[in-house]
Each structure stands twice: as C-alpha cells, then as structure tokens.
Design an enzyme around this catalytic site. Structure first.
Site, PDB file in Angstrom:
ATOM      1  N   GLY A 126       0.813  -1.211   0.000  1.00 13.47           N
ATOM      2  CA  GLY A 126       0.000   0.000   0.000  1.00 13.47           C
ATOM      3  C   GLY A 126       0.846   1.261   0.000  1.00 13.47           C
ATOM      4  O   GLY A 126       0.530   2.241  -0.689  1.00 13.47           O
ATOM      5  N   ASN A 134      -8.378   3.729   8.530  1.00 14.60           N
ATOM      6  CA  ASN A 134      -7.777   2.614   9.243  1.00 14.60           C
ATOM      7  C   ASN A 134      -7.959   2.677  10.746  1.00 14.60           C
ATOM      8  O   ASN A 134      -7.848   1.669  11.425  1.00 14.60           O
ATOM      9  CB  ASN A 134      -6.277   2.533   8.914  1.00 14.60           C
ATOM     10  N   SER A 188      -3.440  -3.520  -0.736  1.00 13.40           N
ATOM     11  CA  SER A 188      -2.327  -4.254  -0.134  1.00 13.40           C
ATOM     12  C   SER A 188      -2.815  -5.610   0.361  1.00 13.40           C
ATOM     13  O   SER A 188      -3.785  -5.679   1.132  1.00 13.40           O
ATOM     14  CB  SER A 188      -1.784  -3.426   1.035  1.00 13.40           C
ATOM     15  N   ALA A 189      -2.136  -6.700  -0.067  1.00  8.47           N
ATOM     16  CA  ALA A 189      -2.651  -8.055   0.178  1.00  8.47           C
ATOM     17  C   ALA A 189      -2.763  -8.417   1.657  1.00  8.47           C
ATOM     18  O   ALA A 189      -3.657  -9.166   2.044  1.00  8.47           O
ATOM     19  CB  ALA A 189      -1.745  -9.070  -0.523  1.00  8.47           C
ATOM     20  N   HIS A 190      -1.860  -7.887   2.495  1.00 10.21           N
ATOM     21  CA  HIS A 190      -1.841  -8.392   3.881  1.00 10.21           C
ATOM     22  C   HIS A 190      -3.024  -7.914   4.718  1.00 10.21           C
ATOM     23  O   HIS A 190      -3.202  -8.350   5.850  1.00 10.21           O
ATOM     24  CB  HIS A 190      -0.505  -8.073   4.563  1.00 10.21           C
ATOM     25  N   THR A 207      12.037  -7.277 -10.283  1.00  7.10           N
ATOM     26  CA  THR A 207      11.555  -8.633 -10.558  1.00  7.10           C
ATOM     27  C   THR A 207      10.238  -8.866  -9.822  1.00  7.10           C
ATOM     28  O   THR A 207      10.118  -8.546  -8.637  1.00  7.10           O
ATOM     29  CB  THR A 207      12.610  -9.662 -10.083  1.00  7.10           C
ATOM     30  N   CYS A 242       1.292   1.820  12.519  1.00  4.57           N
ATOM     31  CA  CYS A 242       2.493   2.429  11.964  1.00  4.57           C
ATOM     32  C   CYS A 242       3.007   3.548  12.854  1.00  4.57           C
ATOM     33  O   CYS A 242       4.179   3.824  12.888  1.00  4.57           O
ATOM     34  CB  CYS A 242       2.200   2.987  10.579  1.00  4.57           C
TER      35      CYS A 242
HETATM   36  N1  PLP Z   1      -3.026   2.877   3.728  1.00  3.62           N
HETATM   37  C1  PLP Z   1      -3.802   2.461   4.745  1.00  3.62           C
HETATM   38  C2  PLP Z   1      -5.170   3.040   4.920  1.00  3.62           C
HETATM   39  C3  PLP Z   1      -3.327   1.506   5.646  1.00  3.62           C
HETATM   40  O1  PLP Z   1      -4.089   1.107   6.663  1.00  3.62           O
HETATM   41  C4  PLP Z   1      -2.007   0.994   5.470  1.00  3.62           C
HETATM   42  C5  PLP Z   1      -1.428   0.017   6.438  1.00  3.62           C
HETATM   43  O2  PLP Z   1      -1.637   0.105   7.618  1.00  3.62           O
HETATM   44  C6  PLP Z   1      -1.255   1.449   4.376  1.00  3.62           C
HETATM   45  C7  PLP Z   1      -1.798   2.385   3.532  1.00  3.62           C
HETATM   46  C8  PLP Z   1       0.124   0.929   4.103  1.00  3.62           C
HETATM   47  O3  PLP Z   1       0.070  -0.346   3.510  1.00  3.62           O
HETATM   48  P1  PLP Z   1       1.332  -1.305   3.498  1.00  3.62           P
HETATM   49  O4  PLP Z   1       1.489  -1.804   4.895  1.00  3.62           O
HETATM   50  O5  PLP Z   1       0.979  -2.401   2.546  1.00  3.62           O
HETATM   51  O6  PLP Z   1       2.497  -0.520   3.018  1.00  3.62           O
END
Ligand code: PLP
Length: 397
Positions: A71, A152, A200-202, A238, A328
């Site tokens: 992401g 988030n 973002s896959a996770h 890659t 984060c």
């Molecule tokens: N954007 C949002 C709204 C998110 O919640 C997050 C991850 O917490 C990200 C971006 C960042 O994604 P990634 O962890 O795949 O870099």
C-alpha cells in the site's frame, strides 16, 4: 494462555487456501516472470492469472493493474507520479485530514519539494468528509483529489462514488487509498470514477509486501521505480511471483465472500460494542455511529481517565492484541491526529483503543475481551488520581 488477535486492521494472517496456492511458486515454479524461457513463462502465466483476478474484483482491465510492494508504495507512486507527470496542469491537491501517513507524507513531500499547495478537507464528528467542502475546495489548478475509501483507525467509509463523480465532472484525477476497504466495501472503479487505487494483500488474508496500484488507462503518472522494464515498463523490479499469486487468491476470496464476511464480522463487532457500552462507564465510541458507514470489523473506543497504552499493555499481558492509534505510528506516544480531526478532545484521544475483528474470531473471544477490558479499566482507574477526584464528586458539578 488464551491468545486473541483483535488487530486485523494492522495485518491479517495468510489464509490456508492462499498459502496453498503460493507454495509451488517458491521452489518449483521459480522462474523470473520476465525471462523468455518456459520457466519464466510459467511464472508469468500465474502472474497474469492473478492480474485478471484483481481486475475482476474491482471491475478494471487487467492492463490497468500494476503490482507493487504494498500500500505504501502504491500511495507514493500514485500521488507523486501524478503530480510530477502533470506539473503544467497545476500545483494543487485536495486530500482529507485523516489519510494514512503513506498518503499524508507523500503529499507533504510534494509541498516541500515542489511547492505544491494542498487543501486538507476537514471531517465531521464521525470522520466523514463533506462533499460541499470538496466542491468549494476545487480550483482551476487542482490536479489531484486523494481521499481514502475507508479509514484505518475508526473505520469511517468515505463517499467515494460521489467524490469520483465530482472529480470526473471537473476533469481532476481521483486517487483512493483502498487498503482498508478491499474485502469490506464493494469497489467498482468504473462506476465510482476512480482513476487510481491502492491496495495491499496483507489486509485481506494475503501475504505481506505485495500490493497493487490500479491506474486507469490514459492517466499520466510518472514512473517511480527505475530499472528493468517490468509491468509494461512502468514499475521496475523482478515480480514477486508467490506474493502476487497469493494476492490474487486472497482478493478473489475476499470479493466473493464480502457480504457473508461483513455479516459475520458485524455480528461480533456489534455484540462487543453493545456489551462494552453497557458494562464500562465513561467511554466514548469513536467514528460513525451509523454502522453502515463504518467497516464491519472496526470498534474504536476512548476510555476516559486512562492512557490507551496502559490498557493495550495490560490486554497484551492477558493475551489480547489490540492497537492504540494506527500500528504504523503507535511507537510515537502522540494522540491520534485522526481522532483529533473528528473533534475528540486531546486528553480523551490519548485513551483510545482500536479493536479490529477478523474471520477467525468467535463470540467467545468477544465475551472474554469484554470481561478483561472491564476488569483492567476498573484497575487502572482505581490507580488514577484524576478519576478518584471526579468519582468522589470533587469535579462533579
Ligand atoms: N493505507 C492504509 C489506509 C493503511 O491502513 C495501510 C497500512 O496500515 C497502508 C496504507 C500501508 O500499507 P502497506 O502496509 O501495505 O504498506
């Protein structure tokens, strides 16, 4: 000890079906997708299959899907790439006050480096932007609107279809960070007039370190990663075959089961919210009260007179994983700028916790967590001089 994971907005575990699809791509089908021999072609076949699955999930064309490292990269590329490629069109961006740091800091970088001007849209008490304010913010030199699909921290779902309509009518690019929304909100890039989208896959039971930038064909975006000619010469490096295969399977499962999953998650979340409110005093439920405007798995509470960090650590000792603020930024003991933007007072914002449910959680997890939160909040308040004074009536006028 019982362990309960209630931090699915930070990340999720890879589902068994996803892992099973990924495994052959580590040491059996290990060719480089760009190689011209059969080993490379086998890898590229799997990558293109995943590309089709992503495109189908968001109603895009396969050649509008670019695989990235997640992401953060997708947000950086979309925002910086769109501005650098369109400098002659103007220097103004509109975004919201509650974006993830991946968007916020990309924009701040452009403010500093290029003198880009930015309008940060306020949000209401529930975390939703105002479309009237958005209309008023548009200028002749506005190049980009970037507003997240879902927040988030407190799960607010933004009106992206309406934002897309406004952006398209004014000829402005519209990017949405849909990292939290995929698998939870139905996304259709055509119907919603989305020009760029990050995922973002996770966050939806896929692997970490792999994501997508959807870029509508015809949108001008500067190349961000220089090097090889992968991804139609737009994103060098890659390709992460196993990760991409996992992302493809995970998004397929997430979009096929969106209603069923939302219903299950909302049943856990709603029961949790109801029980916590009835059993713990002086708490504030943050974000949308109308549950249709909020991610089905999200509950965010402020607990007055205590620090969120203390509650988080005590819950962790009891095996329960939650988050205070976004993962984060949770290392920095600052009140959440997202909650402050919704008008939560700073001292109360400090006592906030995000509980985010996932598919492996059960109603027993809900009940166990409510019991523990009630007990720990009681213990922490018993130690708080401020709470004692208020409880004792001194400030209670
Ligand atoms: N954007 C949002 C709204 C998110 O919640 C997050 C991850 O917490 C990200 C971006 C960042 O994604 P990634 O962890 O795949 O870099």
């Amino acid at each position: 000890m019982r362990r309960i994971y209630l931090d699915h907005s930070a990340t999720t575990g890879v589902r068994k079906e996803v892992l099973d699809e990924m495994l052959p791509y580590f040491s059996e089908v290990y060719g480089n997708g760009s190689s011209q021999h059969s080993f490379g072609r086998d890898a590229m076949k799997a990558i293109d299959e995943a590309r089709r699955k992503v495109a189908k999930a968001i109603n895009a064309k396969p050649n509008e899907i670019y695989f990235t490292s997640g992401g953060t990269e997708s947000d950086n590329w979309a925002i910086k790439g769109a501005i650098y490629a369109n400098l002659e069109r103007g220097k103004h961006i509109i975004t919201s006050a509650i974006e993830h740091p991946a968007v916020m800091d990309s924009i701040k970088f452009l403010e500093k480096e290029l003198g880009i001007e930015v309008t940060y849209l306020k949000v209401d008490g529930e975390g939703i932007i105002s479309l009237e304010e958005l209309e008023r913010a548009i200028r002749p030199d506005t190049v980009l609107i970037s507003v997240m699909a879902a927040n988030n921290e407190m799960g607010a779902i933004e009106p992206i279809e309406e934002i897309g309509r406004i952006a398209r009518a004014r000829g402005i690019y519209f990017h949405t960070d849909a990292v939290q929304a995929i698998g939870a909100v139905d996304i259709d890039v055509e119907k919603m007039n989305i020009d760029m989208l990050s995922l973002s896959a996770h966050k939806f039971y896929g692997p970490k370190g792999v994501g997508v930038l959807y870029r509508r064909n015809g949108i001008r975006v500067k190349k961000f990663m220089n090097g090889g000619e992968q991804e139609r010469n737009q994103r060098a490096s890659t390709l992460n075959t196993s990760g991409i295969v996992g992302l493809g399977k995970a998004i397929e499962l997430a979009s096929e089961n969106i209603d069923k999953n939302n219903e299950y998650l909302a049943s856990l979340r709603d029961s949790f919210v109801e029980k916590l409110i009835s059993r713990v005093d002086n708490i504030r439920f943050n974000g949308p009260k109308d549950m249709t405007k909020r991610l089905a798995n999200n509950a965010n509470f402020s607990f007055e007179f205590i620090e969120g960090e203390s509650l988080l650590l005590r819950l962790d000792l009891d095996g329960i994983a939650v988050s205070s603020g976004s993962a984060c930024s949770s290392a920095a003991l600052e009140a959440s700028y997202v909650l402050l933007a919704t008008g939560v007072p700073i001292d109360i914002a400090h006592g906030s916790i995000r509980f985010s449910f996932g598919l492996e959680n059960t109603m027993e997890d809900v009940d166990y967590t409510v019991d523990k939160v009630e007990k720990i909040v009681g213990d922490l308040r018993a130690m708080s001089p401020l709470f004692k004074r208020i409880d004792g009536g001194e400030f209670n006028v």
